[in-house]
Design an enzyme around this catalytic site. Sequence first.
Site, mmCIF file in Angstrom:
data_model
loop_
_atom_site.group_PDB
_atom_site.id
_atom_site.type_symbol
_atom_site.label_atom_id
_atom_site.label_comp_id
_atom_site.label_asym_id
_atom_site.label_seq_id
_atom_site.Cartn_x
_atom_site.Cartn_y
_atom_site.Cartn_z
ATOM 1 N N ASP A 79 0.848 -1.196 0.000
ATOM 2 C CA ASP A 79 0.000 0.000 0.000
ATOM 3 C C ASP A 79 0.879 1.240 0.000
ATOM 4 O O ASP A 79 2.089 1.180 0.227
ATOM 5 C CB ASP A 79 -0.919 -0.010 1.230
ATOM 6 C CG ASP A 79 -2.111 0.926 1.093
ATOM 7 O OD1 ASP A 79 -2.265 1.567 0.031
ATOM 8 O OD2 ASP A 79 -2.892 1.035 2.061
ATOM 9 N N LYS A 80 0.211 2.369 -0.250
ATOM 10 C CA LYS A 80 0.871 3.679 -0.244
ATOM 11 C C LYS A 80 0.030 4.611 0.610
ATOM 12 O O LYS A 80 -1.194 4.482 0.651
ATOM 13 C CB LYS A 80 0.917 4.198 -1.678
ATOM 14 C CG LYS A 80 1.559 5.542 -1.832
ATOM 15 C CD LYS A 80 0.775 6.698 -2.407
ATOM 16 C CE LYS A 80 -0.673 6.791 -2.424
ATOM 17 N NZ LYS A 80 -1.246 8.118 -2.671
ATOM 18 N N HIS A 81 0.688 5.528 1.315
ATOM 19 C CA HIS A 81 -0.072 6.583 1.998
ATOM 20 C C HIS A 81 0.530 7.926 1.612
ATOM 21 O O HIS A 81 1.752 8.074 1.556
ATOM 22 C CB HIS A 81 0.002 6.419 3.517
ATOM 23 C CG HIS A 81 -0.673 7.544 4.235
ATOM 24 N ND1 HIS A 81 -2.051 7.603 4.373
ATOM 25 C CD2 HIS A 81 -0.193 8.660 4.804
ATOM 26 C CE1 HIS A 81 -2.378 8.719 4.995
ATOM 27 N NE2 HIS A 81 -1.265 9.376 5.271
ATOM 28 N N SER A 82 -0.349 8.896 1.344
ATOM 29 C CA SER A 82 0.127 10.250 1.054
ATOM 30 C C SER A 82 -0.321 11.178 2.170
ATOM 31 O O SER A 82 -1.432 11.025 2.699
ATOM 32 C CB SER A 82 -0.467 10.712 -0.275
ATOM 33 O OG SER A 82 -0.428 12.118 -0.350
ATOM 34 N N THR A 119 -9.374 10.700 -2.016
ATOM 35 C CA THR A 119 -9.430 9.645 -3.029
ATOM 36 C C THR A 119 -10.838 9.045 -3.149
ATOM 37 O O THR A 119 -11.308 8.746 -4.238
ATOM 38 C CB THR A 119 -8.404 8.549 -2.667
ATOM 39 O OG1 THR A 119 -7.118 9.169 -2.656
ATOM 40 C CG2 THR A 119 -8.397 7.414 -3.665
ATOM 41 N N ARG A 167 -8.581 15.283 19.302
ATOM 42 C CA ARG A 167 -7.472 16.165 18.884
ATOM 43 C C ARG A 167 -7.986 17.307 18.012
ATOM 44 O O ARG A 167 -7.554 18.454 18.148
ATOM 45 C CB ARG A 167 -6.421 15.359 18.099
ATOM 46 C CG ARG A 167 -5.608 14.419 18.970
ATOM 47 C CD ARG A 167 -4.832 13.421 18.108
ATOM 48 N NE ARG A 167 -3.927 14.074 17.184
ATOM 49 C CZ ARG A 167 -3.542 13.562 16.019
ATOM 50 N NH1 ARG A 167 -4.006 12.392 15.613
ATOM 51 N NH2 ARG A 167 -2.705 14.213 15.257
ATOM 52 N N SER A 182 -1.278 7.854 14.301
ATOM 53 C CA SER A 182 -2.620 7.889 13.725
ATOM 54 C C SER A 182 -2.608 7.338 12.292
ATOM 55 O O SER A 182 -3.399 6.454 11.934
ATOM 56 C CB SER A 182 -3.115 9.345 13.751
ATOM 57 O OG SER A 182 -4.280 9.499 12.999
ATOM 58 N N LYS A 186 -3.925 3.023 11.062
ATOM 59 C CA LYS A 186 -4.966 2.674 10.081
ATOM 60 C C LYS A 186 -4.377 1.889 8.913
ATOM 61 O O LYS A 186 -4.968 0.941 8.424
ATOM 62 C CB LYS A 186 -5.643 3.954 9.567
ATOM 63 C CG LYS A 186 -6.535 4.583 10.623
ATOM 64 C CD LYS A 186 -7.060 5.933 10.192
ATOM 65 C CE LYS A 186 -5.980 6.966 10.188
ATOM 66 N NZ LYS A 186 -6.323 8.314 10.554
ATOM 67 N N LYS A 187 -3.199 2.294 8.461
ATOM 68 C CA LYS A 187 -2.584 1.596 7.327
ATOM 69 C C LYS A 187 -2.185 0.175 7.728
ATOM 70 O O LYS A 187 -2.418 -0.776 6.995
ATOM 71 C CB LYS A 187 -1.352 2.372 6.832
ATOM 72 C CG LYS A 187 -1.727 3.562 5.970
ATOM 73 C CD LYS A 187 -2.188 3.110 4.597
ATOM 74 C CE LYS A 187 -3.101 4.087 3.912
ATOM 75 N NZ LYS A 187 -3.619 3.632 2.618
HETATM 76 N N1 URA Z 1 -4.104 12.152 9.019
HETATM 77 C C1 URA Z 1 -4.366 11.192 9.931
HETATM 78 O O1 URA Z 1 -4.872 10.128 9.605
HETATM 79 N N2 URA Z 1 -4.054 11.423 11.215
HETATM 80 C C2 URA Z 1 -3.473 12.564 11.633
HETATM 81 O O2 URA Z 1 -3.205 12.695 12.798
HETATM 82 C C3 URA Z 1 -3.210 13.574 10.676
HETATM 83 C C4 URA Z 1 -3.533 13.331 9.363
#
Ligand code: URA
Length: 440
Positions: A79-82, A119, A167, A182, A186-187
């Site tokens: 996977d990729k996260h941006s 996305t 937050r 955070s 999730k990833k």
């Molecule tokens: N995106 C996230 O998923 N978590 C954060 O804390 C900031 C940006």
Amino acid sequence: MDPRRTIARLRDREHVSPDELAEFIHGIGDGRIGDAQAAAFAMAIVLNGVSHDQRVALTLAMRDSGDVLNWDLPGPVLDKHSTGGVGDSVSLILAPALAACGAYVPMISGRGLGHTGGTLDKLEAIPGVVTEVSEPDFRRIVGDVGCAIVSATGSIAPADKRLYAVRDLTATVESVDLITASILSKKLAAGLDALVLDVKVGSGAFMKSHAEAKTLAQALVSAARGAGCPTQALITDMNQPLAPALGNALEVAGVMEILTRGVPVDGVPDPLLTLVAELGGTALALGGLADNAASGARLILDAVEMGHAAEKFGAMVTALGGPADFVSRWMDRLPSAPVLVDVLADRSGYVGTIDGTGLGHVVIDLGGGRKFDGDAIDPTVGLSAVAALGSRVAVGDRLAVVHAVSETEALEAAQAVVGAFSIVPDRPSVPGRIHERIGA
Ligand code: URA
């Protein structure tokens, strides 16, 4: 556990063991810890920071607060996260291209955040596509097609969901430690074998300076590796949109042009496709499907140029409820706005700077993003033909085209677009698209 003592120790910069932090996060996840204690905990971390081991403990505890997927598939799960930018439709090309190269991509994505597009909103610009799917459907689509871009179910990292909401209300988003845990929780809940990160920097990104982006990239790479996931990051430029179109359906159209065009126009590599290849090549190398990032990038370009990525994209769209003929009929299938207005340069020179955040807000004001939770999005609106940084313009040349629902909104947007460009007398130096690789 006494949450008050954990908060006090964080406040006073005393030792807090990774187990104690994990216990606190479990309390957030199962509801034993209320919003007041969660907010104090977050503020103590914002002010005093945590160590590498503590960051890993936060990440793992947040990941484990909900379902963690595991897979039994004949290829690596990548996977990729941006970190988010404008005109960033990398995921829509990258996920099917990785799948066409033999990887499996369970991509849990987000909706628009701040000035950036999401996305999921882009994919849902395709009529019929629904990105909220059950976990069994998610698993089936990933297994059958090779990729699925979907929204997170409530059972993915619920502790992050609660802590993030706290937050957001208590000025405690801005912490590299909390952002790292955070994002990664999730990833990593998607059960990845490897991850590549696209950390964006510049006028259209959340991080405006290279130093900030590098700090976050290093924290993300070291925490992901500490959590057992091979990871690299690219720090990439967001001083201009990645593609000349901004807005949901308009960005999908740009993606389809790349996926169905086959070869670069006039042999000039497309900046969006080049970044997809760099990120994808890195992911393939981390996942053992390429010898190195450069040979992986070639595999990604081949998958796009030979139409294999387009086939995967089409299969994913169909599996998510979209039209079965989308790849061949995308021009007819995508919705379009009724009013188009050219934005013209009011002086001659070169495009010196582009306020990407400003352009992102123009798209939101046109109705292409949300201002309030639950707002409906108009997929048709946005900007196209956005002039590139460093390009030569004369008075009256086009800087962009506004796509709007009414003449009034189009003219307001056009004014804001003019304000987002600075035109300078001398050709400016244009930063490269890839600034640095972290973790190679
Ligand atoms: N995106 C996230 O998923 N978590 C954060 O804390 C900031 C940006």
